[in-house]
Design an enzyme around this catalytic site. Structure first.
Site, short mmCIF file in Angstrom:
data_model
loop_
_atom_site.label_atom_id
_atom_site.label_comp_id
_atom_site.label_asym_id
_atom_site.label_seq_id
_atom_site.Cartn_x
_atom_site.Cartn_y
_atom_site.Cartn_z
N HIS A 1 0.84 -0.97 0.09
CA HIS A 1 -0.07 -0.37 -0.04
C HIS A 1 1.11 1.07 -0.35
O HIS A 1 0.46 2.23 0.14
CB HIS A 1 -0.85 -0.34 0.80
CG HIS A 1 -2.23 1.03 1.40
ND1 HIS A 1 -2.53 1.40 2.26
CD2 HIS A 1 -2.90 0.87 0.73
CE1 HIS A 1 -3.75 3.14 2.07
NE2 HIS A 1 -3.60 1.70 0.76
N LYS B 1 2.99 4.44 -1.54
CA LYS B 1 3.64 5.57 -2.08
C LYS B 1 4.94 5.81 -2.05
O LYS B 1 4.87 6.69 -1.37
CB LYS B 1 2.09 6.23 -2.35
CG LYS B 1 1.25 5.85 -2.19
CD LYS B 1 0.42 5.60 -1.20
CE LYS B 1 -1.18 4.55 -1.50
NZ LYS B 1 -1.62 4.22 -0.24
N ASP C 1 16.87 10.83 -7.84
CA ASP C 1 18.43 11.15 -8.05
C ASP C 1 18.72 11.02 -5.83
O ASP C 1 19.87 11.85 -5.59
CB ASP C 1 18.63 12.26 -8.11
CG ASP C 1 18.91 12.33 -9.36
OD1 ASP C 1 18.67 11.87 -9.82
OD2 ASP C 1 17.86 13.50 -10.08
N HIS D 1 -8.85 11.91 2.13
CA HIS D 1 -8.13 10.38 2.25
C HIS D 1 -7.23 10.81 2.97
O HIS D 1 -6.03 9.29 2.76
CB HIS D 1 -7.67 10.15 0.25
CG HIS D 1 -7.12 8.91 0.20
ND1 HIS D 1 -5.93 8.55 0.03
CD2 HIS D 1 -7.55 7.52 -0.08
CE1 HIS D 1 -5.85 7.00 -0.06
NE2 HIS D 1 -6.88 6.80 -0.67
N LYS E 1 -4.23 10.97 5.40
CA LYS E 1 -3.94 9.62 6.42
C LYS E 1 -2.42 10.28 7.39
O LYS E 1 -1.41 10.49 6.98
CB LYS E 1 -3.22 8.55 6.54
CG LYS E 1 -3.55 7.70 5.41
CD LYS E 1 -3.93 7.74 3.95
CE LYS E 1 -3.85 6.75 2.44
NZ LYS E 1 -5.68 6.37 2.72
N ASP F 1 -0.41 17.20 19.88
CA ASP F 1 -0.19 18.19 21.30
C ASP F 1 0.14 18.97 20.29
O ASP F 1 1.38 20.19 20.76
CB ASP F 1 1.33 17.83 21.93
CG ASP F 1 1.11 16.80 22.93
OD1 ASP F 1 -0.13 16.51 23.76
OD2 ASP F 1 1.35 16.13 23.82
#
Length: 521
Positions: A253, A255, A260, A439, A441, A446
Site C-alpha cells: 500500500h 506510495k 536521484d 483520503h 492519513k 500536542d
C-alpha cells in the site's frame, strides 16, 4: 498451527466428499456438493479455532463461514490462511534484514559529511528531550533511527502534489524510482508515464513498481511503451492464478517516489484522476510530503527492499549494487545542520511478527499530554487502538478524529460508524468532512509531533499491508500540518453524541453486521 495438521484436516474433508460422491445412495449432485461444502467448512472452522487468533477475528470468520459457507471458503483460501503468511514473506524478510544491517553500518561509518561548499550535514538530529524520548521509543519498537539534516514540505491535494512530483522528475539526472499501490491508465497516469518515458530516453534510469492487486487494471498496452523506452517495470506480487491464494491478502500500500536519492515523496496520494477531483467522488482532500536530506535514504531503502523482492524472478538486481553506490545514496547537500528537528521513517507490513504500524501509532498517542488529532479515510480500529482512544479522551486529552463526509467504500463506512458511539461517549470528538472525501492519513500529537504516511487507522493497514509513515519532530512543517488540521475542522461538522445515539435502529443493525466483518476489510 502446523501445516501438516491443516493438510490432514483438509485431506479428511476431501476424502469425505469423495466418499459421498461414490456412494450410490446419494440422490443428487446438489446433495453431494452441499455435504462437501459442509465438510470443508467444518475443517476450516477447526483450523481457525486452533490458530488462537484474536477473538474479534475468529468471530468474524465464524460469522462468514456459518452465514455464507461457499463464500466463506473462497474468502478463507484467498485471505485467511495464517500458515501462508510467514512462508510467503520469508524472502522479503531476508532482504529487509540485510538492508537494515548495511544501512546501520553505513550510518555509523559516516555520521557527518562536508559538501563542496564547506557546509556540514549531519545525520544526527537535534531534538528537544520530549521528542527525543518519543523517537527513541519508536526506534526500539522497530522504526528507523530519526534522521537529522532533513527537511519536509506538506503538499495539499492533487494539484500541489503532482506539480511537485513532475518538477522533481523533470530535473532528474541519474535515476527516478516510482512506487504506487494504485496507478491508473487515465489522463493523469498517462501524463506521468509519458514524462517517465521522456526521462528514460534521455538516459535516466527509471524503475516503476506497482501493486499487483491495487493496480490490476494496468494492461501491457499501457506498460509496453515504458519497457520499450528502457524503463524497468515490476509488479509487487502480481495476481496470477498459482499465487493468488498466497499473496492476495498481503498488499503493498506504499506510495514512494525517489529522484536521484536527493528528494522523495510519500503520503496518501496514488495516481489517478480521482486524486485531482475528476471522478464521481468529486473533490478529493489528501496530503503528501516532499522530503529532502538524510531521511530520503531511509525511504529509498524501503523502496529498494520492495523492488528487489518484486524483481527477484526478472532483473536479478541485488541490494549491494544500490547501497554502496553514491549515485543512489548521495550525501545530502541541500540541507545543513542549521535545520533543526528530524524525520523518522517507519515501515510496517506482514514481514513483522507484531502489528508494527499499530504499535508505532499507539506509542505516538501514548506520548500525548494535551491532544491527539487524527485524519483517516477508513476507521476500523483493533481493540487495542479503540481502548486507548477511549482512555485518552476520558483522561482529558483532546482526541479528535477527522472522517470523510462521503466515503468511497460503503461497507467500510458502515463498519467505521459502529465504533463512533462508544468513542463519543468517552469524549472523543468526531468530525465529518463537509466538502466530500478526505483520503489523508495524518496524526498530530500536542501540535508538536506529526505523522504523515500511507497507513489508514484500520486493521488491514495495521496487520496486513506493507505501509510506510514519516514521523516529523521539531520541524517547521509541523506548523503547516497544524494549520491544515484547523482548516479541515472548519470545513467539517462535529457529530452530536446525543443525535448519533438515536439514529435509526435499521442503520445500527447494518453497522453491527458490517462490524463483524471489519477484520476482513
Amino acid at each position: 498451527m502446523k501445516n501438516k495438521f491443516a493438510r490432514f484436516l483438509l485431506g479428511t474433508a476431501i476424502a469425505i466428499a469423495l466418499t459421498l460422491l461414490l456412494n450410490s445412495t446419494v440422490g443428487s449432485l446438489y446433495t453431494i456438493l452441499k455435504w462437501s461444502v459442509y465438510g470443508i467448512t467444518a475443517t476450516i472452522v477447526i483450523v481457525v479455532l486452533m490458530e488462537n487468533r484474536s477473538p474479534q477475528t475468529t468471530l468474524s470468520w465464524l460469522f462468514v463461514l456459518f452465514s455464507y459457507p461457499t463464500l466463506g471458503i473462497i474468502l478463507y483460501l484467498l485471505f485467511g490462511r495464517n500458515s501462508r503468511k510467514r512462508k510467503h514473506v520469508q524472502t522479503y524478510i531476508n532482504i529487509a534484514k540485510q538492508a537494515i544491517r548495511d544501512a546501520e553500518t553505513k550510518k555509523a561509518a559516516s555520521p557527518i559529511h562536508t559538501d563542496p561548499t564547506g557546509t556540514q550535514t549531519s545525520e544526527q538530529p537535534e531534538l528537544v528531550p520530549y521528542s527525543q524520548a518519543v523517537a527513541d521509543r519508536i526506534r526500539l519498537i522497530g522504526g528507523d533511527s530519526c534522521a537529522g539534516g532533513s527537511s519536509a514540505n506538506l503538499l495539499t491535494n492533487g494539484d500541489e502534489t503532482f506539480d511537485a512530483i513532475r518538477g522533481a522528475i523533470a530535473e532528474a539526472v541519474h535515476h527516478i524510482h516510482v512506487q504506487y499501490y494504485i496507478y491508473r491508465s487515465d489522463r493523469l497516469g498517462t501524463e506521468l508515464r509519458d514524462l517517465l518515458i521522456e526521462k528514460a530516453q534521455q538516459g535516466i534510469q527509471v524503475r516503476f513498481m506497482y501493486d499487483g492487486l491495487g493496480s490490476h487494471a494496468l494492461r501491457d498496452k499501457f506498460l509496453a511503451p515504458m519497457r520499450e523506452a528502457g524503463i524497468k517495470v515490476a509488479a509487487f506480487d502480481p495476481i496470477f492464478a498459482y499465487s493468488l491464494t498466497q499473496s492476495a491478502n498481503y498488499r503493498n500500500h506504499r506510495k514512494i517516489v525517489v529522484v536521484d536519492g536527493q528528494v522523495a515523496f510519500t503520503g496518501g496520494l496514488n495516481v489517478g484522476d480521482e486524486y485531482m477531483g475528476q471522478s464521481k467522488m468529486g473533490f478529493w482532500r489528501d496530503s503528501h510530503l516532499r522530503i529532502e536530506g538524510y531521511a530520503v535514504h531511509d525511504l529509498h531503502r524501503i523502496f529498494l527492499q520492495d523492488w528487489i523482492y518484486a524483481v527477484s524472478r526478472t532483473y536479478k538486481e541485488t541490494w549491494k549494487q544500490f547501497m554502496y553506490n553514491e549515485d543512489y545514496f548521495p550525501h545530502p547537500v541541500a540541507v545543513s545542520t542549521e535545520s533543526k528537528g528530524g524525520i523518522q521513517i517507519v515501515p510496517g507490513g506482514p514481514n513483522y511478527k507484531e502489528a508494527k504500524m499499530r504499535d508505532v501509532f499507539l506509542s505516538l498517542m501514548a506520548s500525548a499530554k494535551e491532544s491527539i488529532w487524527i485524519t483517516t479515510p477508513y476507521f476500523v480500529p483493533d481493540q487495542e487502538t479503540l481502548t486507548f482512544l477511549q482512555l485518552a479522551a476520558s483522561s482529558g486529552i483532546d482526541v479528535r478524529i477527522l472522517y470523510p463526509g462521503k466515503s468511497d467504500s460503503l461497507l467500510s463506512d458502515q463498519a467505521s460508524q459502529s465504533y463512533f458511539a462508544v468513542l463519543l461517549a468517552h469524549g472523543v470528538q468526531i468530525y465529518r468532512y463537509k466538502e466530500n472525501f478526505t483520503h489523508a492519513k495524518m496524526m498530530l500529537i500536542d501540535g508538536k509531533i506529526a505523522s504523515v504516511g500511507t497507513a489508514n487507522m484500520d486493521i488491514r493497514s495495521f496487520h496486513l499491508n506493507y505501509e510506510v509513515t514519516a514521523i516529523l519532530y521539531d520541524m517547521p512543517v509541523i506548523d503547516d500540518i497544524l494549520y491544515s488540521f484547523y482548516k479541515d475542522f472548519k470545513c467539517s461538522t462535529p457529530i452530536n453524541p446525543r443525535e448519533f445515539v438515536h439514529r435509526k435502529v435499521s442503520k445500527r443493525i447494518v453497522e453491527s453486521l458490517t462490524r463483524l466483518l471489519s477484520p476482513l476489510l
